[in-house]
Design a protein around this motif. Structure first.
Motif, PDB file in Angstrom:
ATOM      1  N   ARG A  91     -13.212   3.912  20.879  1.00 20.32           N
ATOM      2  CA  ARG A  91     -13.723   5.082  20.175  1.00 20.32           C
ATOM      3  C   ARG A  91     -14.406   4.616  18.893  1.00 20.32           C
ATOM      4  N   GLU A  92     -15.337   5.436  18.408  1.00 20.96           N
ATOM      5  CA  GLU A  92     -15.991   5.151  17.133  1.00 20.96           C
ATOM      6  C   GLU A  92     -15.609   6.218  16.118  1.00 20.96           C
ATOM      7  N   SER A  93     -15.638   5.834  14.839  1.00 21.77           N
ATOM      8  CA  SER A  93     -15.253   6.763  13.790  1.00 21.77           C
ATOM      9  C   SER A  93     -16.030   6.481  12.518  1.00 21.77           C
ATOM     10  N   ALA A  94     -16.402   7.560  11.833  1.00 18.54           N
ATOM     11  CA  ALA A  94     -16.966   7.435  10.497  1.00 18.54           C
ATOM     12  C   ALA A  94     -15.861   7.330   9.453  1.00 18.54           C
ATOM     13  N   GLY A  95     -14.604   7.437   9.900  1.00 22.52           N
ATOM     14  CA  GLY A  95     -13.473   7.388   8.984  1.00 22.52           C
ATOM     15  C   GLY A  95     -12.785   6.044   8.908  1.00 22.52           C
ATOM     16  N   VAL A  96     -13.377   4.991   9.476  1.00 21.57           N
ATOM     17  CA  VAL A  96     -12.808   3.648   9.355  1.00 21.57           C
ATOM     18  C   VAL A  96     -12.835   3.245   7.879  1.00 21.57           C
ATOM     19  N   ALA A  97     -11.680   2.877   7.343  1.00 23.96           N
ATOM     20  CA  ALA A  97     -11.564   2.598   5.912  1.00 23.96           C
ATOM     21  C   ALA A  97     -12.164   1.247   5.547  1.00 23.96           C
ATOM     22  N   SER A  98     -12.677   1.158   4.337  1.00 25.90           N
ATOM     23  CA  SER A  98     -13.107  -0.115   3.759  1.00 25.90           C
ATOM     24  C   SER A  98     -12.105  -0.501   2.681  1.00 25.90           C
ATOM     25  N   HIS A  99     -11.475  -1.638   2.850  1.00 23.91           N
ATOM     26  CA  HIS A  99     -10.433  -2.075   1.919  1.00 23.91           C
ATOM     27  C   HIS A  99     -10.975  -3.125   0.959  1.00 23.91           C
ATOM     28  N   THR A 100     -10.731  -2.897  -0.335  1.00 23.03           N
ATOM     29  CA  THR A 100     -11.081  -3.867  -1.365  1.00 23.03           C
ATOM     30  C   THR A 100      -9.835  -4.669  -1.721  1.00 23.03           C
ATOM     31  N   LYS A 101      -9.905  -5.959  -1.577  1.00 17.26           N
ATOM     32  CA  LYS A 101      -8.748  -6.828  -1.745  1.00 17.26           C
ATOM     33  C   LYS A 101      -8.210  -6.806  -3.173  1.00 17.26           C
ATOM     34  N   GLY A 102      -6.908  -7.086  -3.286  1.00 19.06           N
ATOM     35  CA  GLY A 102      -6.331  -7.324  -4.590  1.00 19.06           C
ATOM     36  C   GLY A 102      -6.797  -8.659  -5.146  1.00 19.06           C
ATOM     37  N   ALA A 103      -6.840  -8.757  -6.474  1.00 20.24           N
ATOM     38  CA  ALA A 103      -7.389  -9.955  -7.108  1.00 20.24           C
ATOM     39  C   ALA A 103      -6.324 -10.992  -7.453  1.00 20.24           C
ATOM     40  N   GLY A 104      -5.060 -10.717  -7.089  1.00 18.45           N
ATOM     41  CA  GLY A 104      -3.986 -11.642  -7.421  1.00 18.45           C
ATOM     42  C   GLY A 104      -4.150 -12.993  -6.739  1.00 18.45           C
ATOM     43  N   THR A 105      -3.726 -14.055  -7.437  1.00 21.39           N
ATOM     44  CA  THR A 105      -3.809 -15.409  -6.887  1.00 21.39           C
ATOM     45  C   THR A 105      -2.553 -16.193  -7.264  1.00 21.39           C
ATOM     46  N   GLY A 106      -2.320 -17.288  -6.540  1.00 21.03           N
ATOM     47  CA  GLY A 106      -1.305 -18.249  -6.934  1.00 21.03           C
ATOM     48  C   GLY A 106       0.127 -17.896  -6.607  1.00 21.03           C
ATOM     49  N   TYR A 107       0.380 -16.834  -5.870  1.00 18.57           N
ATOM     50  CA  TYR A 107       1.755 -16.460  -5.529  1.00 18.57           C
ATOM     51  C   TYR A 107       2.311 -17.424  -4.477  1.00 18.57           C
TER      52      TYR A 107
END
Length: 387
Positions: free
Chosen positions: A217-233
């Motif tokens: 199926r196709e959707s216009a509601g597929v989310a775009s996720h912006t990553k967290g900027a954390g590093t070094g964990y």
């Protein structure tokens, strides 16, 4: 004026077939808990029972007395109807008279109702896509790269994630993608050839074919996720075991956003699995939570955690994993100020909305409304295809 809406129903349905619509793929693929006759208030809950995995006994004792059996805990989980959605359309008598000299009130009114259903449907579709991707178990693919560039092998990888998690393969699996991924699928030569694809629907009508047990199926509601900027964990002393979902980490640099819900992470001891974060972390140390079924490869002390890039969250899931609850908004006993009210099914999404007519001083107001809530019940039965 009684029966006003009934008399205009034909215009509503006619408009519903004419006004443009965005792609809706999540709504028909999830469990819909809808009752057009039962009103609800904001904050009302819908309950569901979930059983736990039992302990398997490896012994038995012959006896003339039947064993008591082992008590089991049945979890009671709830979802909340927490979102009002309504569109209000006011008209004065002068405005109606004016448009009747042109296109006609019924035509414009019908289009307005359709646009209202369109807007509410799009918001519900997006709410499902957002709730589902944050609850996903694991991910596959390359963030920032649209899948299906040369083949559809990604579908087999998603299937493996789900079946390894214990997800049923029973005809209720869907893969919902954005139009970019859909376009790539339509361009694959092996799917355009009727003799190889098993039919000409893709070639002639552009219909996405079911592949490897998934309804596409196709959707216009597929989310775009912006990553967290954390590093070094990295993992604290002692590491984390297979199946662990709460991961204790330290040594991080937050960079304002840390690790966010929906981030896809890997750890240095596991080069295969990409885990989806359910609860993030905005401090230099503490606990973050990945979704069930947890780690598939244990992490040892000081294993570095890497946060993947931003991505489009195409999703593979079982129908039972995600539920949409939708109800008419409650009105007082005996009704409110509406002079007419009816329910209308949106032919595009199948959802049912309430349309009410309110009369004022030389003015009327039409309202399209519903109350809804979305719940991703079972992370094990959801997997993300990165795009």
């Amino acid at each position: 004026m009684a029966n006003t809406l009934t008399n205009l129903a034909a215009d509503i349905y006619k408009a519903a077939d004419q006004v443009g619509r965005e792609l809706v793929g999540f709504i028909p693929a999830v469990t819909i808990n809808g009752d057009a006759t039962t009103q609800a208030a904001k904050g009302d809950t819908i309950r569901a029972a979930f059983t736990r995995t039992p302990t398997v006994s490896t012994t038995y004792n012959p006896s003339m007395t039947i064993p008591e059996g082992t008590d089991q805990t049945v979890d009671n989980k709830t979802m909340t109807l927490d979102t009002f959605a309504n569109v209000q359309i006011p008209w004065t008598g002068e405005e109606i008279l004016h448009v009747n000299n042109g296109s006609g009130f019924e035509t414009i009114y019908g289009d307005q109702i359709k646009q209202a259903m369109r807007a509410i449907t799009n918001s519900i579709e997006s709410a499902i896509g957002t709730a589902a991707y944050v609850a996903s178990s694991r991910a596959f693919g390359s963030a920032g790269t649209t899948p299906f560039g040369s083949n559809f092998n990604e579908i087999a990888e998603l299937r493996q994630i789900l079946v390894d998690n214990g997800c049923p393969v029973d005809g209720n699996l869907s893969l919902v993608v954005n139009s970019l991924a859909g376009t790539n699928l339509r361009q694959l030569a092996q799917l355009q050839k009727a003799n190889e694809a098993g039919g000409s629907d893709m070639l002639r009508q552009g219909t996405l074919l079911d592949l490897q047990g998934f309804m596409l199926r196709e959707s216009a509601g597929v989310a775009s996720h912006t990553k967290g900027a954390g590093t070094g964990y990295d993992f604290v002393s002692g590491g984390e075991a297979i199946g662990q979902t709460t991961l204790s980490v330290e040594g991080g640099t937050v960079n304002s956003t840390g690790i966010k819900a929906g981030d896809v992470i890997t750890h240095a001891g596991d080069t295969i699995n990409k885990y989806v974060v359910g609860t993030g972390l905005t401090s230099t140390s503490g606990d973050l939570v990945i979704n069930n079924p947890g780690l598939r490869v244990a992490g040892v002390d000081a294993n570095e955690i890497t946060v993947g890039d931003s991505y489009a969250a195409n999703l593979a899931f079982h129908r039972s994993a995600i539920e949409l609850g939708i109800r008419p908004i409650a009105v007082p006993a005996g009704g409110d100020a509406a002079v007419d009210m009816m329910t209308v099914q949106d032919p595009w999404s199948g959802l049912v909305y309430t349309i009410a007519l309110y009369k004022g001083y030389k003015k009327a107001m039409f309202e399209v409304s519903c109350l809804y809530g979305v719940k991703a019940w079972k992370s094990e039965n959801i997997a993300t295809l990165l795009g």
